[in-house]
Design a protein around this motif. Structure first.
Motif, short mmCIF file in Angstrom:
data_model
loop_
_atom_site.label_atom_id
_atom_site.label_comp_id
_atom_site.label_asym_id
_atom_site.label_seq_id
_atom_site.Cartn_x
_atom_site.Cartn_y
_atom_site.Cartn_z
N PHE A 1 0.84 -1.20 0.00
CA PHE A 1 0.00 0.00 0.00
C PHE A 1 0.87 1.25 0.00
O PHE A 1 0.64 2.18 -0.76
CB PHE A 1 -0.95 0.02 1.21
CG PHE A 1 -2.36 -0.36 0.85
CD1 PHE A 1 -3.27 0.59 0.43
CD2 PHE A 1 -2.76 -1.67 0.92
CE1 PHE A 1 -4.57 0.25 0.09
CE2 PHE A 1 -4.06 -2.04 0.59
CZ PHE A 1 -4.96 -1.08 0.17
N ARG A 2 1.87 1.27 0.84
CA ARG A 2 2.74 2.45 0.93
C ARG A 2 3.52 2.66 -0.36
O ARG A 2 3.66 3.80 -0.82
CB ARG A 2 3.70 2.31 2.10
CG ARG A 2 3.01 2.36 3.42
CD ARG A 2 3.34 3.63 4.13
NE ARG A 2 2.70 3.62 5.43
CZ ARG A 2 1.95 4.61 5.86
NH1 ARG A 2 1.79 5.68 5.13
NH2 ARG A 2 1.40 4.56 7.04
N THR A 3 4.05 1.60 -0.96
CA THR A 3 4.88 1.77 -2.15
C THR A 3 4.07 1.93 -3.43
O THR A 3 4.52 2.63 -4.34
CB THR A 3 5.87 0.59 -2.33
OG1 THR A 3 5.14 -0.63 -2.45
CG2 THR A 3 6.84 0.50 -1.16
N SER B 1 -1.38 4.33 3.70
CA SER B 1 -1.73 3.05 4.32
C SER B 1 -3.14 2.64 3.90
O SER B 1 -3.94 3.46 3.43
CB SER B 1 -1.66 3.17 5.84
OG SER B 1 -2.70 4.02 6.31
N ALA B 2 -3.45 1.38 4.13
CA ALA B 2 -4.80 0.89 3.85
C ALA B 2 -5.82 1.63 4.71
O ALA B 2 -6.91 1.97 4.24
CB ALA B 2 -4.88 -0.61 4.09
N ALA B 3 -5.47 1.89 5.95
CA ALA B 3 -6.39 2.60 6.86
C ALA B 3 -6.64 4.02 6.37
O ALA B 3 -7.79 4.51 6.40
CB ALA B 3 -5.83 2.61 8.28
N ALA B 4 -5.60 4.69 5.91
CA ALA B 4 -5.77 6.06 5.39
C ALA B 4 -6.64 6.05 4.14
O ALA B 4 -7.50 6.92 3.97
CB ALA B 4 -4.41 6.68 5.10
N LEU B 5 -6.43 5.09 3.27
CA LEU B 5 -7.26 4.98 2.07
C LEU B 5 -8.71 4.72 2.45
O LEU B 5 -9.62 5.34 1.90
CB LEU B 5 -6.75 3.88 1.14
CG LEU B 5 -7.61 3.68 -0.11
CD1 LEU B 5 -7.62 4.93 -0.99
CD2 LEU B 5 -7.14 2.48 -0.90
#
Length: 95
Positions: free
Chosen positions: A71-73, A78-82
């Motif tokens: 997710f970061r790269t 992050s998945a949570a932020a998305l």
């Protein structure tokens, strides 16, 4: 905060699948892996679910650390932020 839902290219071939074509990307020329596309599709389909990273990783056939790294790269957040951004976007469209 990085906004990945508006104004960024998706640069994925439309013929692969509708969900693949709509996955946001931060890095032009870098297409997310099919596991990340699957994870984002799951998040989009189940915005009300209380996701845990381990559950999302398992559903995408990845380890938690691999999901986090990808997710970061590939997406830049992050998945949570998305998921927070997807939920916010969903609320904005309903009003």
């Amino acid at each position: 905060m990085v906004t990945i839902l508006s104004g960024l290219p998706t640069n994925k071939p439309d013929h692969l699948s509708p969900s693949f074509a709509s996955v946001p990307t931060v890095y032009p020329g870098v297409s997310p892996s099919r596991e990340i596309v699957a994870a984002i599709s799951l998040l989009n389909a189940t915005l009300d679910r209380g996701w845990q990273i381990a559950d999302l990783a398992s559903a995408a056939a990845l380890s938690s650390s691999q999901l986090t790294r990808l997710f970061r790269t590939q997406i830049g957040v992050s998945a949570a932020a998305l998921l927070r951004q997807l939920r916010a976007g969903s609320r904005n469209h309903k009003t």
